[in-house]
Design an enzyme around this catalytic site. Structure first.
Site, PDB file in Angstrom:
ATOM      1  N   ARG A  89       0.816  -1.222   0.000  1.00 37.64           N
ATOM      2  CA  ARG A  89       0.000   0.000   0.000  1.00 37.64           C
ATOM      3  C   ARG A  89       0.845   1.266   0.000  1.00 37.64           C
ATOM      4  NH1 ARG A  89      -4.386  -1.871   4.231  1.00 37.64           N
ATOM      5  NH2 ARG A  89      -2.404  -2.604   5.028  1.00 37.64           N
ATOM      6  N   GLU A 263       8.185 -26.702  19.657  1.00 36.88           N
ATOM      7  CA  GLU A 263       8.911 -25.430  19.599  1.00 36.88           C
ATOM      8  C   GLU A 263       9.161 -24.913  21.015  1.00 36.88           C
ATOM      9  OE1 GLU A 263       7.683 -22.836  16.045  1.00 36.88           O
ATOM     10  OE2 GLU A 263       5.809 -23.744  16.701  1.00 36.88           O
ATOM     11  N   HIS A 287       1.155 -28.309   8.446  1.00 42.72           N
ATOM     12  CA  HIS A 287       2.451 -28.997   8.543  1.00 42.72           C
ATOM     13  C   HIS A 287       2.320 -30.450   9.032  1.00 42.72           C
ATOM     14  CE1 HIS A 287       3.638 -24.954   7.936  1.00 42.72           C
ATOM     15  NE2 HIS A 287       3.703 -24.579   9.189  1.00 42.72           N
TER      16      HIS A 287
HETATM   17  C1  BG6 Z   1       4.468 -21.529  10.891  1.00 42.40           C
HETATM   18  C2  BG6 Z   1       3.591 -21.268  12.077  1.00 42.40           C
HETATM   19  O1  BG6 Z   1       3.708 -21.989   9.814  1.00 42.40           O
HETATM   20  O2  BG6 Z   1       5.437 -22.514  11.225  1.00 42.40           O
HETATM   21  C3  BG6 Z   1       4.419 -20.832  13.272  1.00 42.40           C
HETATM   22  O3  BG6 Z   1       2.665 -20.253  11.769  1.00 42.40           O
HETATM   23  C4  BG6 Z   1       5.518 -21.819  13.555  1.00 42.40           C
HETATM   24  O4  BG6 Z   1       3.609 -20.667  14.422  1.00 42.40           O
HETATM   25  C5  BG6 Z   1       6.303 -22.132  12.289  1.00 42.40           C
HETATM   26  O5  BG6 Z   1       6.375 -21.270  14.535  1.00 42.40           O
HETATM   27  C6  BG6 Z   1       7.255 -23.289  12.532  1.00 42.40           C
HETATM   28  O6  BG6 Z   1       8.120 -23.415  11.450  1.00 42.40           O
HETATM   29  P1  BG6 Z   1       9.543 -24.076  11.624  1.00 42.40           P
HETATM   30  O7  BG6 Z   1      10.071 -24.169  10.241  1.00 42.40           O
HETATM   31  O8  BG6 Z   1      10.330 -23.169  12.510  1.00 42.40           O
HETATM   32  O9  BG6 Z   1       9.318 -25.406  12.269  1.00 42.40           O
END
Ligand code: BG6
Length: 534
Positions: A89, A263, A287
């Protein structure tokens, strides 16, 4: 199941590029056979391309997209005639954008940039502000595109990249389509779209319908960055190109399969998005389900994008939807509470003080087909867990206990096949061996394949893999509309119970830095099962 000696199907040309990329990255720089492999690597995409990035100066563009493009340039993998047009934008001059590109690459490239490559790359980057809600602004934008196309010789296939907050997707897609920039259904022009692909079945169907108004499905590239990870792409190769593992991956030999994406980070800085989404939508729908599909799917008829995606869809269909009774015993959801110096989820910025959003989820799913019936698939993911690790662990059945008679032990670890997706990428096999010495003692040992040691090269970033594939028009590593919708059906069925019959599967808390709620153990069908990570 394909028998190992039935002959491996010859890849068709669309998959070839992708398979060759996998092979090239897997073997290309290895010291083993560089000459042979060199001839297989597609050095670059022949057709000219203009990549138009909505959100071109945004966070994702700066941290991932521009550095990925730069690295493709450094590897000589971009088309000879190539340009990037950033948009958003706000207005900014080409030169300002080029400095932003330079900064992003310098800060976030996985490799130290080479001055000459960076200079050249920068010169093919342009910027034009656009208001997608304003037809006049879009007309100006279209003119600028035409000008760049003639200046850089990139006429022909454009690729749009929607890298903005999801609220803007519909307006951007409509504006691109209505202004004629998508070039009509027969055009080679494509669109890359970031997750989330909707927030439930209805919204994802609406998004797919909108995309299909202007683009054909093979030209729609939905990004799930897990599909760009080296070890994830290797799952297909490992399973279907090696004769020694595939015959074991079924209910006759496998006890259970666990998929963990843990994580250590919290959700700081993303509270507004995350509190709406939660772990189930943010991680499982995309994922974890992709990993589930790749480990559970049957061999595709051919290594073709649609055949691969047909098999993935079949897995999701087999999982089906979950009834409230199933959600009660097959799901656990949790939210992290403050521990040590780590804030609790509800203390994070932009999170409601009484938020019911889950930052952890564990599921037991059944892939009730002939191959897997009776084998539980355990999936878990969460924020603020004890360790950052993404893995698939296939645990095999134990040999019958009577065989242990005569040995000085009454316990054996089951054999395991471990796909380490991150942080240390590789594949391990855990099995038992006799301890050296007079007594017949056994101990679990591990055989490891480690990417860094096996190949003398650094893995490309997931975004490099995916952008390259989209530029090449190859879509096996992008989820197809029907599978996305199917995955939402599963997610919606779980959410339905969580949201409307919450007592059946209450939100639990777990201390930040732990492995999540203890109750996740209750999902196991066998008391001897444990959560596994290598
Ligand atoms: C993203 C999520 O798609 O994947 C995040 O929105 C997450 O919340 C991330 O932290 C994890 O990706 P990676 O590659 O660090 O495992």
């Amino acid at each position: 199941m394909d028998s190992p000696d039935s002959g491996f199907p010859i890849p068709d040309s669309r998959f070839q590029i992708s398979l060759l990329v996998v092979l090239a990255y897997a073997y290309g720089m290895s010291n083993q056979d560089p000459l042979q492999v060199e001839s297989l690597v597609p050095r670059r995409i022949d057709e000219p391309r203009l990549l138009v990035i909505f959100g071109g100066a945004g966070d994702l563009a700066q941290k991932k997209l521009l550095p990925a493009l730069y690295n493709l340039a450094q590897d000589g993998l971009l088309p000879k005639k190539f340009a990037v047009l950033g948009t958003g934008r706000t207005h900014r001059a080409d030169d300002d954008y080029r400095s932003l590109v330079r900064d992003s690459v310098q800060k976030h490239s996985r490799r130290k940039p080479q001055a000459n490559v960076l200079n050249q790359f920068e010169q093919c980057c342009f910027y034009q502000g656009a208001d997608v809600a304003d037809a006049a602004s879009m007309a100006g934008f279209a003119q600028r595109i035409a000008k760049i196309e003639s200046q850089c010789g990139t006429g022909g296939a454009r690729l749009f990249y929607v890298s903005t907050p999801p609220e803007a997707y519909a307006e951007i897609i409509t504006a691109v389509g209505d202004s004629g920039l998508s070039g009509g259904k027969d055009s080679p022009t494509g669109i890359i779209i970031e997750k989330p692909f909707g927030s439930d079945l209805n919204t994802s169907t609406a998004l797919n319908e909108l995309l299909n108004r202007y683009f054909t499905e093979p030209r729609i590239y939905r990004i799930d960055h897990y599909l760009g990870k080296e070890t994830v792409q290797n799952l297909l190769v490992f399973r279907f190109i090696n004769a020694i593992f595939e015959p074991l991956l079924n209910r006759h030999y496998v006890h259970d399969v666990q998929i963990t994406v843990a994580e250590t980070e919290g959700i700081a800085g993303r509270g507004a998005y995350y509190d709406q989404a939660g772990a189930l939508r943010d991680m499982v729908q995309n994922h974890l389900f992709q990993l589930l599909c790749l480990i559970a799917m049957d061999a595709p008829v051919r290594f073709d994008a649609d055949d691969i995606r047909d098999e993935k869809l079949a897995v999701l269909k087999t999982v089906g939807t979950l009834t409230p009774e199933q959600v009660q015993v097959q799901s656990v959801r949790g939210q992290y509470a403050a521990a040590g110096d780590m804030a609790g989820y509800r203390q994070e910025k932009a999170v409601k003080a009484d938020s019911q959003t889950e930052s952890y989820v564990a599921l037991r799913l059944d892939v009730a087909n002939q191959r897997w019936a009776g084998v539980p698939f355990y999936l878990r993911t969460g924020k603020r867990l004890a360790r950052k690790v993404s893995e698939i662990v296939v645990t095999f059945r134990r040999e019958p206990v009577p065989l242990l008679g005569g040995l000085d032990c009454n316990w054996r670890d089951p054999n395991k096949l471990i796909f380490r997706i991150q942080p240390s990428e590789g594949i391990s096999i855990a099995f038992d061996a006799k301890l050296p010495g007079q007594r017949m003692l056994i101990r679990p040992v591990q055989m490891d394949m480690d990417y860094n040691r096996a190949f003398d090269t650094q893995s490309p970033e997931a975004y490099e893999m995916l952008i390259f594939n989209a530029l090449a028009g190859e879509n096996s590593h992008f989820p197809r509309a029907d599978a996305v919708e199917q995955s939402w059906k599963i997610i919606d069925s779980i959410r339905q119970t969580w949201d409307h019959q919450s007592k059946l599967s209450p939100l639990l808390t777990y201390p930040a830095g732990s492995w999540g709620p203890d109750a996740a153990r209750n999902l196991f069908t066998d008391p001897e099962t444990r959560w596994q990570t290598s």
